[in-house]
Scaffold this active site. Structure first.
Site, PDB file in Angstrom:
ATOM      1  N   ASP A   1       0.420   9.057   0.957  1.00 19.73           N
ATOM      2  CA  ASP A   1       0.793  10.559   0.560  1.00 19.73           C
ATOM      3  C   ASP A   1       2.236  10.491   0.110  1.00 19.73           C
ATOM      4  O   ASP A   1       2.978   9.625   0.828  1.00 19.73           O
ATOM      5  CB  ASP A   1       1.089  11.384   1.809  1.00 19.73           C
ATOM      6  CG  ASP A   1      -0.497  11.363   2.520  1.00 19.73           C
ATOM      7  OD1 ASP A   1      -1.396  10.728   2.021  1.00 19.73           O
ATOM      8  OD2 ASP A   1      -0.373  11.927   3.909  1.00 19.73           O
TER       9      ASP A   1
ATOM     10  N   ARG B   1      -0.127  17.079  12.598  1.00 14.85           N
ATOM     11  CA  ARG B   1       0.839  16.055  11.982  1.00 14.85           C
ATOM     12  C   ARG B   1       1.032  16.858  10.465  1.00 14.85           C
ATOM     13  O   ARG B   1       0.712  18.023  10.147  1.00 14.85           O
ATOM     14  CB  ARG B   1      -0.129  14.952  11.476  1.00 14.85           C
ATOM     15  CG  ARG B   1      -1.570  14.867  10.684  1.00 14.85           C
ATOM     16  CD  ARG B   1      -2.095  13.645  10.764  1.00 14.85           C
ATOM     17  NE  ARG B   1      -3.428  13.947  10.239  1.00 14.85           N
ATOM     18  CZ  ARG B   1      -4.570  14.161  10.809  1.00 14.85           C
ATOM     19  NH1 ARG B   1      -4.365  14.114  12.256  1.00 14.85           N
ATOM     20  NH2 ARG B   1      -5.717  14.143  10.456  1.00 14.85           N
ATOM     21  N   ASP B   2       2.057  15.853   9.795  1.00 14.52           N
ATOM     22  CA  ASP B   2       2.390  16.314   8.512  1.00 14.52           C
ATOM     23  C   ASP B   2       3.281  17.466   8.350  1.00 14.52           C
ATOM     24  O   ASP B   2       3.212  18.382   7.731  1.00 14.52           O
ATOM     25  CB  ASP B   2       1.056  16.364   7.516  1.00 14.52           C
ATOM     26  CG  ASP B   2       0.204  15.462   7.632  1.00 14.52           C
ATOM     27  OD1 ASP B   2       0.675  14.284   8.169  1.00 14.52           O
ATOM     28  OD2 ASP B   2      -1.006  15.417   7.231  1.00 14.52           O
TER      29      ASP B   2
ATOM     30  N   TRP C   1       0.879  -1.086   0.055  1.00 10.14           N
ATOM     31  CA  TRP C   1       0.074  -0.096   0.107  1.00 10.14           C
ATOM     32  C   TRP C   1       0.644   1.247   0.059  1.00 10.14           C
ATOM     33  O   TRP C   1       1.841   1.362   0.787  1.00 10.14           O
ATOM     34  CB  TRP C   1      -0.894   0.039   1.231  1.00 10.14           C
ATOM     35  CG  TRP C   1      -1.463   1.377   1.800  1.00 10.14           C
ATOM     36  CD1 TRP C   1      -0.963   2.435   2.461  1.00 10.14           C
ATOM     37  CD2 TRP C   1      -2.662   1.762   1.265  1.00 10.14           C
ATOM     38  NE1 TRP C   1      -1.734   3.572   2.646  1.00 10.14           N
ATOM     39  CE2 TRP C   1      -2.837   3.238   1.883  1.00 10.14           C
ATOM     40  CE3 TRP C   1      -3.915   1.325   0.749  1.00 10.14           C
ATOM     41  CZ2 TRP C   1      -4.126   3.922   1.750  1.00 10.14           C
ATOM     42  CZ3 TRP C   1      -5.083   2.425   0.621  1.00 10.14           C
ATOM     43  CH2 TRP C   1      -5.233   3.341   1.118  1.00 10.14           C
ATOM     44  N   MET C   2       0.371   2.186  -0.753  1.00 12.70           N
ATOM     45  CA  MET C   2       0.987   3.542  -0.695  1.00 12.70           C
ATOM     46  C   MET C   2      -0.161   4.732  -0.487  1.00 12.70           C
ATOM     47  O   MET C   2      -1.187   4.528  -1.026  1.00 12.70           O
ATOM     48  CB  MET C   2       1.726   3.774  -2.052  1.00 12.70           C
ATOM     49  CG  MET C   2       2.146   5.176  -2.385  1.00 12.70           C
ATOM     50  SD  MET C   2       2.397   5.389  -4.043  1.00 12.70           S
ATOM     51  CE  MET C   2       4.008   5.297  -4.156  1.00 12.70           C
TER      52      MET C   2
HETATM   53  C1  FRU Z   1      -3.154  12.076   4.950  1.00 14.25           C
HETATM   54  C2  FRU Z   1      -2.775  11.381   6.067  1.00 14.25           C
HETATM   55  C3  FRU Z   1      -1.938  12.287   6.863  1.00 14.25           C
HETATM   56  C4  FRU Z   1      -1.284  11.356   7.568  1.00 14.25           C
HETATM   57  C5  FRU Z   1      -1.152  10.337   6.499  1.00 14.25           C
HETATM   58  C6  FRU Z   1      -1.100   8.729   7.402  1.00 14.25           C
HETATM   59  O1  FRU Z   1      -3.467  11.242   3.759  1.00 14.25           O
HETATM   60  O2  FRU Z   1      -4.242  11.208   6.674  1.00 14.25           O
HETATM   61  O3  FRU Z   1      -2.573  13.253   7.456  1.00 14.25           O
HETATM   62  O4  FRU Z   1      -0.028  11.961   8.098  1.00 14.25           O
HETATM   63  O5  FRU Z   1      -2.250  10.266   5.630  1.00 14.25           O
HETATM   64  O6  FRU Z   1      -0.915   7.786   6.554  1.00 14.25           O
END
Ligand code: FRU
Length: 493
Positions: free
Chosen positions: A39, A167-168, A36-37
């Site tokens: 972001d 996050r992120d 799976w992939m």
């Molecule tokens: C966005 C997200 C991010 C998180 C990641 C988890 O698609 O929900 O906010 O870091 O995917 O896989």
């Protein structure tokens, strides 16, 4: 030294990628090495090539505890997989290494900043994920997690900021050698905000301010922010969850948002001027950008959407692919996107048709394929009534097709994959209001086996969708209600 968890993932991916035939994946869009992939992460130029990491679960074609997959490329179209870069193997990230970014340190090492996730049992019996920001330092192949992780946690949040939605990170180095990062967060009003933090060295971080607050305008939580200067403006990209539509501009669910404005670098103040969707199709999310060595701002996104992940084939051996890398620019307060120019080097077998005037349905010799780059111009016919509807059907055989249709009177362009072979009750269509005058429209469409990306009016609007139709369906046909003229230039890719 890589942990046991990471070594296992590396061993597993190496063995299982061999089970996937090249011809069953996209050819020039990066897809997951195995499993799976989601972001794109750590999109960067480092030691003479592009690096792209991604949210990755090698062991299944569904989302699971997040690792970081890794690939490199010289042209963003031909990719080499590298061993997984991160695995959830520490007390502060044992439930996932979520999205983040990368920057080069002055000593030549690469610094990754990502979100560490740990599940925490709540008083009501439920489980929530606590999110913190963490670092890993490496050489483009192997990464060592920083001993003082996490570097940002709940103590660094402004009042009301949620420790469960934090996050992120997007990190960059400023001209003066200090570092900045922005992180998505949920504020006390329940919607998103983008927080800014600063650091003298990339390792010690301090809260600075709220760069931009959603105030419940565009969906709720804002995921995966990116922020950069472009053509004299500043652009904030983010992917809002729980959106509601606003006319044809935004759609329900997980969407994309581009805010264009100005940024005062003295006071770190962002003032918004305009807003728009990044992509008007079905499958595009969590975009990240990189600055190429020759100064182009290039964006890539996850070419899927959380709300439509059930569109897949039963025996699918991989799930998740990236969009085309797109060059960005701003014209008249709008974000324009255009396929990265390196794609033109991959073109072969040119087919040209000029002034094809037709009614009803036609097929044209040489116009077919699932890996093509095709530009089409539509125009009305002098002295004839304006056509009512045009459609191009592609990935077509007797049973299946996906279509792009245009109604000039409403100026609506629609993508529809209802007949692409899907067996799920999910969104299959999306409509977009485009600029056109008197039935004239120009668009470029790129097919790469399981996807279509449509760049309308030189990149003013973009629509992206995946379709997992049997590859034998490679026909293309044209339909018109009325009479129309068309110019076509098509290449194989
Ligand atoms: C966005 C997200 C991010 C998180 C990641 C988890 O698609 O929900 O906010 O870091 O995917 O896989």
């Amino acid at each position: 030294m890589a942990s046991q968890t990471l070594r296992e993932a590396r061993k597993y991916e190496e063995a299982s990628e061999k089970l996937i035939k090249e011809e069953n994946r996209p050819s020039f869009h990066l897809s997951t090495r195995t499993g799976w992939m989601n972001d794109p992460n750590g999109f960067s130029y480092y030691k003479g090539e592009y690096h792209l990491f991604y949210q990755y679960y090698p062991y299944d074609v569904h989302w699971g505890p997040m690792h970081w997959g890794h690939a490199t490329s010289k042209d963003l179209l031909h990719w080499t997989y590298l061993p997984a870069a991160l695995a959830p193997d520490e007390f502060y990230d044992m439930d996932g290494c979520f999205s983040g970014n990368a920057v080069e340190l002055p000593d030549g090492r690469q610094l990754l900043m990502y979100t560490g996730v740990v599940k925490e049992r709540q008083k009501n019996g439920g489980v929530s994920e606590v999110q913190t920001q963490c670092l890993a330092i490496g050489n483009g192949l192997d990464y060592e997690k920083y001993e003082k992780n996490p570097v940002l946690d709940e103590h660094d949040l402004p009042e009301g900021g949620s420790r469960f939605d934090f996050r992120d990170p997007k990190i960059w180095r400023k001209k003066d050698g200090t570092y900045c990062c922005i992180v998505g967060n949920r504020s006390s009003d329940g919607s998103g905000q983008i927080l800014m933090f600063t650091s003298p060295n990339g390792f010690e971080w301090k809260y600075k301010k709220v760069l931009c607050a959603n105030n419940n305008r565009f969906g709720l939580m804002w995921e995966c922010p990116d922020f950069f200067k472009l053509d004299g403006k500043w652009v904030l990209l983010t992917s809002p969850q729980d959106m509601m539509p606003q006319g044809f501009e935004y759609h329900n669910g997980n969407g994309t948002l581009c805010l264009i404005g100005n940024f005062d670098e003295e006071t770190d103040s962002f003032t918004e001027e305009c807003s728009q969707s990044i992509d008007y199709g079905i499958d595009f999310y969590a975009a990240q950008t990189v600055l190429s060595p020759d100064g182009r701002r290039i964006m890539i996104g996850w070419m899927q959407n959380w709300d439509t992940c059930s569109l897949r084939t039963r025996d699918q051996q991989w799930y998740g692919q990236m969009s085309l890398p797109r060059e960005l620019s701003i014209k008249n307060g709008r974000l324009y996107q255009w396929p990265i120019r390196e794609l033109e080097n991959m073109r072969s077998g040119k087919t040209v048709y000029e002034n094809v005037v037709f009614t009803d349905i036609i097929r044209l010799d040489g116009i077919k394929g699932r890996k093509i780059d095709m530009e089409i111009e539509l125009f009305p016919i002098d002295g004839e009534e304006l056509y009512r509807k045009f459609a191009i059907r592609f990935a077509q055989n007797e049973k299946y097709y996906t279509s792009l249709s245009f109604r000039p009177r409403e100026s609506i362009l629609k993508i529809d994959r209802k007949f692409s072979g899907s067996r799920r009750a999910i969104i299959h269509q999306r409509r977009n209001l485009v600029k056109s005058e008197n039935g004239r429209l120009k668009f470029r469409m790129i097919l790469d086996r399981f996807s279509v990306e449509v760049f309308v009016n030189n990149g003013e609007n973009v629509m992206t969708a995946t379709m997992y139709t049997d590859l034998a369906a490679d026909g293309i046909s044209f339909f018109v209600d009325g009479k129309i003229g068309m110019n076509i230039t098509k290449y194989e890719l």
